[in-house]
Write a protein that holds these residues in place. Sequence first.
Motif, PDB file in Angstrom:
ATOM      1  N   PHE A 242       1.903  -7.517  10.363  1.00  0.00           N
ATOM      2  CA  PHE A 242       3.336  -7.633  10.624  1.00  0.00           C
ATOM      3  C   PHE A 242       3.989  -8.772   9.837  1.00  0.00           C
ATOM      4  O   PHE A 242       5.198  -8.973   9.945  1.00  0.00           O
TER       5      PHE A 242
ATOM      6  N   ASP B  35       2.759   3.815   7.621  1.00  0.00           N
ATOM      7  CA  ASP B  35       3.748   3.551   6.565  1.00  0.00           C
ATOM      8  C   ASP B  35       3.067   2.945   5.336  1.00  0.00           C
ATOM      9  O   ASP B  35       3.331   3.368   4.199  1.00  0.00           O
TER      10      ASP B  35
ATOM     11  N   LYS C  88       1.737   2.723  13.726  1.00  0.00           N
ATOM     12  CA  LYS C  88       2.915   3.206  13.006  1.00  0.00           C
ATOM     13  C   LYS C  88       3.089   2.433  11.695  1.00  0.00           C
ATOM     14  O   LYS C  88       3.368   3.011  10.638  1.00  0.00           O
ATOM     15  N   LYS C  89       2.890   1.116  11.770  1.00  0.00           N
ATOM     16  CA  LYS C  89       3.005   0.273  10.581  1.00  0.00           C
ATOM     17  C   LYS C  89       1.955   0.662   9.547  1.00  0.00           C
ATOM     18  O   LYS C  89       2.236   0.756   8.342  1.00  0.00           O
TER      19      LYS C  89
END
Length: 486
Positions: A460, A386, A382-383
């Motif tokens: 992250f 983006d 998901k990251k």
Amino acid sequence: MHIHKVLHYLMFSSAALSLFCSCNKGFKGDNYTAYFGGEVTNPTSPYVLFCRNSEVIDSIKLDANNRFFIKFDSLTPGMYTFKNEPEYQYVYFDKNDSIMVHINARDFDNSIVFCGRGDQKNNFLMELYLKNEDDRSKIFDIFDYDVDKFVQNIDSSYQSREKFYLAKKEELKWDENFDAYAKATLDFHHYSKKEIYPQVHKIRTGEDVVEKLPKEYYDFRKSIDFNNAKLSGYSPFVSYLTHMLNNEAAINYHNHFTEVDLALKTNINKLNIADTLIKNEKVKNIILNSIAFTYLLEDQNMVNNKKFFETYHKYSTDKSKKNEILKIGHAIQQLTVGNALPEVELVDANGNTVSSNTIATQKTVLFFWSENLVSHLMAVHKKVLDFKAKHPDYQFVAINLDKDQQKWVNTLGKYKFGGIVELRCKDFEDIKAKWAITKVHRTIILDSNGKIKNAFTNIFNLNFEDDLKNAPIVKKQEHQHALASR
């Protein structure tokens, strides 16, 4: 303990249990025959590895029903581990024990139930371990407490577990050899909390409580045998030593140093303290290697690495493990900014071999995942999606670290992460050795020529997008304060 699980387990293999019962009869004084077997539901590997002191004694293949069984003609009493990789747990064998275990790999620790000769001691260890794990999951808030409230809280928690331990010890009447592990499981969880408290309290509240600690706060250290070779590979003991060294090696006046120099000085302090405190060669080498692995994977300053190695080699006598450390050190040096990424073999969804050298036809981000960490699998993809929308000049390549090609392909079909290049590592040991991959959260950024921009970042990290925009130098990763140690 989990009575419905026990009943189900007792039903699953009555024939094997009958065999175990027959094996319990007629052992001679010099007979050290033992048996180990069980069932693994939802296995993550087709094998159960049976190990002692990190060495694999036997690799036991699961049958068509995911069951396994092995007879040992001579098994030395003591503590062992069994693994359905990547998970593992301990099992203690007395002379002539015949132990079966049920495991659900999707909930590994919580599902384990032992039965057969020797089961009660092992079920006790599992129950105490799970009590400690439950306590660990709730522990963060108590580090905000003032000293008196903190001590009162952890002493009360310890007394509850001690009562459980003493009752079982009286009931099962185990010997001193097993008691060394039982007492270690009880005590070192408690001692670790005491070591962690001053540092974490300061991080969370800003208050330095070192001067407020009671004079007797660390008296428990006097009772610890730091040279106990029996516990040298037992994780509660090793974890405690790690926390104690973190505590003792901390540098209070750290504003005088850069972040990388502080890391170097702190970790050299750890090596020096370990050498002074621990005289048993086996125990010392295990702790030195633990310090070295952690430091080398967090701090990639080449000059400081050389200084660290000088101290490490002065104290370590473990030649085999030292070679592993040297390999990681060498791999890290090859991953400096501007170098080409060392070649490894990858596999695409059709089973074709792909050279890593052919990937970076444009600016590229490599990230890693495993089916065993589903929450990370979802979060990292998901990251990436983006970032991909914001940075179309980059391609994003996901590298799966698992062995099973078909399970990987099925997972890709289930989630359908569009726009991300999906590959799988062909040989994890090769990628681990060449890219220093030891944890799934690593991320590597390459330029359009396949040269390294940053080989030690994390998707992250708050500053990760800056790494994409700029050509950052390799820097120390943010230190993660972790309490979750077995």
